[in-house]
Design a protein around this motif. Structure first.
Motif, short mmCIF file in Angstrom:
data_model
loop_
_atom_site.label_atom_id
_atom_site.label_comp_id
_atom_site.label_asym_id
_atom_site.label_seq_id
_atom_site.Cartn_x
_atom_site.Cartn_y
_atom_site.Cartn_z
N HIS A 15 15.37 -6.25 17.57
CA HIS A 15 14.03 -6.79 17.82
C HIS A 15 13.30 -7.08 16.51
N GLU A 16 13.54 -6.26 15.52
CA GLU A 16 12.82 -6.40 14.26
C GLU A 16 13.26 -7.61 13.45
N MET A 17 14.33 -8.29 13.86
CA MET A 17 14.77 -9.48 13.15
C MET A 17 13.84 -10.67 13.38
N VAL A 18 13.02 -10.61 14.42
CA VAL A 18 12.10 -11.70 14.73
C VAL A 18 10.83 -11.54 13.89
N PRO A 19 10.45 -12.56 13.12
CA PRO A 19 9.22 -12.45 12.31
C PRO A 19 8.01 -12.14 13.19
N MET A 55 3.65 5.23 16.90
CA MET A 55 2.97 4.43 15.89
C MET A 55 3.56 3.04 15.87
N THR A 56 2.72 2.01 15.87
CA THR A 56 3.17 0.63 15.84
C THR A 56 3.43 0.21 14.41
N SER A 57 4.52 -0.53 14.18
CA SER A 57 4.84 -0.97 12.83
C SER A 57 5.42 -2.36 12.86
N GLU A 58 5.24 -3.11 11.74
CA GLU A 58 5.85 -4.41 11.61
C GLU A 58 7.34 -4.23 11.32
N LEU A 59 8.17 -5.04 11.99
CA LEU A 59 9.61 -4.89 11.85
C LEU A 59 10.18 -6.18 11.31
N THR A 60 10.75 -6.14 10.12
CA THR A 60 11.21 -7.38 9.50
C THR A 60 12.60 -7.28 8.89
N THR A 61 13.17 -6.08 8.80
CA THR A 61 14.41 -5.91 8.07
C THR A 61 15.60 -6.46 8.85
N ALA A 62 16.47 -7.21 8.18
CA ALA A 62 17.71 -7.70 8.78
C ALA A 62 18.90 -7.08 8.07
N LEU A 63 20.10 -7.37 8.56
CA LEU A 63 21.29 -6.87 7.90
C LEU A 63 21.38 -7.40 6.49
N PRO A 64 21.73 -6.59 5.49
CA PRO A 64 21.95 -7.10 4.14
C PRO A 64 23.08 -8.12 4.15
N ALA A 65 22.91 -9.20 3.38
CA ALA A 65 23.93 -10.24 3.34
C ALA A 65 25.12 -9.84 2.48
N ASP A 66 24.92 -8.98 1.50
CA ASP A 66 25.95 -8.60 0.56
C ASP A 66 26.58 -7.28 0.98
N GLY A 109 11.29 -8.81 30.25
CA GLY A 109 11.48 -7.97 29.08
C GLY A 109 12.80 -7.25 28.98
N LYS A 110 13.76 -7.57 29.85
CA LYS A 110 15.05 -6.86 29.82
C LYS A 110 15.78 -7.05 28.48
N SER A 111 15.90 -8.31 28.05
CA SER A 111 16.63 -8.58 26.81
C SER A 111 15.88 -8.05 25.60
N THR A 112 14.56 -8.14 25.63
CA THR A 112 13.78 -7.56 24.53
C THR A 112 14.01 -6.06 24.45
N PHE A 113 13.98 -5.38 25.59
CA PHE A 113 14.24 -3.94 25.60
C PHE A 113 15.63 -3.66 25.04
#
Length: 287
Positions: free
Chosen positions: A83-87, A1-12, A71-75
């Motif tokens: 990968h999900e850190m990229v908007p 299943m394809t999903s949008e990935l947006t979550t980054a490390l929590p800052a706190d 695509g090596k670095s993307t993989f």
């Protein structure tokens, strides 16, 4: 299943689960197997990887080779959810960490990053932070607690494993940014090891280094290979042949998304490949 990935490390760090380091230096978890299954990746509507499947055995070095843009670095970044850190980035497929999907809803992103560390192309120590504090920086990000005596032992252990202890033991309070490029990269390796990862990803870790520094980083990789699973992206065919147990050859042809042409034991990939494109690439006839 394809999903949008947006979550980054929590800052706190207060948002992070706490963990306790083992009191005994060197007492860490065993290496883990990574198994990518039908992984596809997009940046917006642009598909950059198409159904990539690859098993990266525990306690071995797997090299990802291929020309730029395949695509090596993307993989590599899909393996620990960077990968999900990229908007606008999206992914389909599974990445199994000892049989458990790192993208499963119940799995915390901080756990994935702690178990699967990463060393980047350009050394990125915190320049104003001391060598000692650089090694321990990951503990704060992952909410890991340890007494001072354990931290002292951990700094020595990780710098030793990264092949840097004898060079810096008398100046641990000096800024990490004052080290040479090769030393900075080994400091970044030590920083990654401090949180006890079971897998270490390396994205062209020697591309910005001189030959002597490259040799020392390669020696570090070889010394770590039985302690942590390593996946390395490299454009240096000689380096892939020297440090890896297995290779995967990526290629993107005629505007198509990147994929794996062939993978297997490094010796076989370099001396008896099954695909003519692999043979041409490892012998420098393109790329």
């Amino acid at each position: 299943m394809t999903s949008e990935l947006t979550t980054a490390l929590p800052a706190d760090p207060a948002e992070l689960p706490t963990a306790q380091l083992p009191a005994v230096p060197g007492a860490g978890p065993r290496p883990a197997e990574l198994d990518a299954r039908e992984v596809s990746a997009w940046f917006g509507t642009h598909k950059v990887l198409d159904r990539v499947s690859l098993t990266m055995p525990a306690g071995r070095v797997t090299a990802l080779i291929g020309p730029s843009g395949c695509g090596k670095s993307t993989f590599l970044r899909t393996l620990n959810r960077m990968h999900e850190m990229v908007p606008g980035a999206a992914l389909a497929g599974q990445v199994l960490f000892d049989g458990e999907d790192v993208y499963a809803p119940q799995r915390r992103i901080t756990e994935a990053r702690r178990d699967i560390g990463m060393v980047f192309q350009k050394p990125n120590p915190f320049p104003a932070m001391s060598i000692y504090d650089n090694v321990l920086a990951g503990l704060k990000l992952t909410g890991t607690r340890a007494p001072r005596s354990t931290k002292d032992a951990l700094v020595e252990e990780c710098l030793t494993r990264a092949g840097l202890w004898t060079e810096v033991r008398d100046r641990l309070r000096s800024p990490g940014g004052a080290l040479s490029g090769g030393q900075q990269q080994r400091l970044c390796i030590a920083r990654s090891l401090a949180v006890r990862p079971r897998v270490l990803l390396m994205d062209e870790p020697c591309s910005a280094l001189d030959p002597t520094s490259t040799r020392r980083v390669e020696e570090t990789i070889q010394s770590l290979a039985d302690q942590v699973t390593i996946v390395i992206v490299t454009h240096n065919m000689q380096q892939a042949a020297r440090v890896s147990d297995r290779c995967a050859f990526f290629l993107a042809e005629a505007g198509r998304p990147g994929g794996i042409v062939e993978h297997g034991p490094t010796d076989a990939m370099f001396h008896s490949p099954q695909d003519s494109r692999t043979e041409d690439y490892v012998n420098g006839r393109f790329g």
